[in-house]
Design a protein around this motif. Sequence first.
Motif, PDB file in Angstrom:
ATOM      1  N   ILE A  47       2.225  -4.200  -7.031  1.00  0.00           N
ATOM      2  CA  ILE A  47       1.649  -3.092  -6.272  1.00  0.00           C
ATOM      3  C   ILE A  47       2.666  -1.962  -6.412  1.00  0.00           C
ATOM      4  N   ARG A  72       4.187   1.072  -5.942  1.00  0.00           N
ATOM      5  CA  ARG A  72       4.428   2.282  -5.152  1.00  0.00           C
ATOM      6  C   ARG A  72       5.238   3.320  -5.921  1.00  0.00           C
ATOM      7  N   ILE A  90      -1.149   6.562  -5.109  1.00  0.00           N
ATOM      8  CA  ILE A  90      -0.030   5.621  -5.221  1.00  0.00           C
ATOM      9  C   ILE A  90       0.753   5.557  -3.912  1.00  0.00           C
ATOM     10  N   SER A 110      -0.640   3.078  -1.524  1.00  0.00           N
ATOM     11  CA  SER A 110      -1.019   1.771  -2.071  1.00  0.00           C
ATOM     12  C   SER A 110      -0.478   0.613  -1.243  1.00  0.00           C
ATOM     13  N   HIS A 121      -2.876  -1.954   0.988  1.00  0.00           N
ATOM     14  CA  HIS A 121      -2.849  -3.380   0.671  1.00  0.00           C
ATOM     15  C   HIS A 121      -2.407  -4.184   1.891  1.00  0.00           C
ATOM     16  N   HIS A 127      -9.125   2.843 -13.478  1.00  0.00           N
ATOM     17  CA  HIS A 127      -7.798   2.811 -12.868  1.00  0.00           C
ATOM     18  C   HIS A 127      -6.677   2.434 -13.839  1.00  0.00           C
ATOM     19  N   HIS A 153      -3.240   0.543 -13.121  1.00  0.00           N
ATOM     20  CA  HIS A 153      -2.995   0.449 -11.680  1.00  0.00           C
ATOM     21  C   HIS A 153      -4.206  -0.037 -10.887  1.00  0.00           C
ATOM     22  N   THR A 169      -2.931  -2.155  -8.017  1.00  0.00           N
ATOM     23  CA  THR A 169      -2.240  -1.269  -7.080  1.00  0.00           C
ATOM     24  C   THR A 169      -3.215  -0.469  -6.224  1.00  0.00           C
ATOM     25  N   LEU A 170      -4.278   0.044  -6.842  1.00  0.00           N
ATOM     26  CA  LEU A 170      -5.126   1.040  -6.180  1.00  0.00           C
ATOM     27  C   LEU A 170      -6.437   0.484  -5.647  1.00  0.00           C
TER      28      LEU A 170
END
Length: 417
Positions: A48, A50, A113, A116, A120, A379, A382, A385-386
């Motif tokens: 993830i 950041r 970001i 993120s 999560h 995406h 990511h 992540t997103l």
Amino acid sequence: MSADTIVLGAGIVGVSTAIHLARRGRSVVLVDRRGAGEETSFGNAGLIQREGVVPYGFPQDLTLLMRYGLNNRIDAHYHMRAMPKLVPFLSRYWWHSNKVRHDAIARAYAPLIENSITEHNDLIEAAGAQHLIRKDGWMEIFRTGAKRDAEYAEAGRLGREYGVKFVELSNADLAKEEPFLRGDFAGALKWADPWSVLDPHGLTMAYLKYFESLGGRFVKGDATTLTRKSGAKGWQVKTDDGPVEGGEVVLALGPWSEDVTQKLGYNFLVGVKRGYHMHYAPAGKAKLNNWTMDNERGYFLAPMNKGIRLTTGAEFAFRDAPKSPVQIDRAEKIARSIFPLAEPLDPEPWMGARPCTPDMMPIIGKAPRHDGLWFAFGHAHHGLTLGPVTGRLIAEAMTGEKPFIDISAWRPERFNP
């Protein structure tokens, strides 16, 4: 079967979107041709990110491009027969990667970001998935002082402009972090903010279970059968459990989104970066402590529940072409020279496809020419992540809330006026 909303695609983006809609009182049916999280969301480095406020750009340096042209690297590989089809995407990707344009894209991309981790964390706690998460960042190792210093300088810029946290590691520091690493390295950089995922597929499944606890339903079906309901508002799609009707639809199909959008008259010029992974057991008593990237070679070693996952960079090919895992073979040889890997734990390399837009930003928002149709794809690197931040933004926009961050930079109209 009917619902307020049909979400097509049960990867991390689709499942997260379904959760946020269900939280807002919508009845939701989630549809995928396979099990949840079994396509692109299944294979990644498990981060993830950041720190990833700057999306991966197309190289601008001519010397480096000539090296890529030799087609013998780990971080990038291409199929010559696919290049004519890819040229329109790659040329626009190269154009957007110019420094001035790339910097502007990063500023527009950063709000996604920057949220993120918090988004999560919301779903991780709700799903009881804390056991799948580590919160100690990840590390890049460097083979030359020049590359190390350049990356330190870039990290410093990201720290000043975006609040990203990092630690510079000397050779001695690196040896303490990773006592089983071999090689004459020039140091390392540890990104402090990102979280890592011990089982990316397991995380998606935990989110799916939470979605179902909210009253949502997951069924297998064919997204390409999506049609408008005749004589009425709404949509219909065929599933193994029969046709499903919904007032609104979210397309979260990743690299397969174009199979539906093109039928509806949209052209997003979405390219595909394929990627591979394999799991290995550590040899003897060796242990890898950190998610670790060999920066100048372009591969990742990630200590996951299923073993040490070795991941590659990008392969430019037809989306559905047969596997050509030459990058895994190249990466394994080098990885074995720096860390004692034992036998592979998978019968063959896994392959997936990342959906990438030429401006490196996802497509999030309402379809320009159809009522009740929403897009959430593109995406690139990511997706994991997103996923949650995208899901929240789409759900807020669909239910009439003001999205908690402005989504205009990622609107579909930038490709389809």
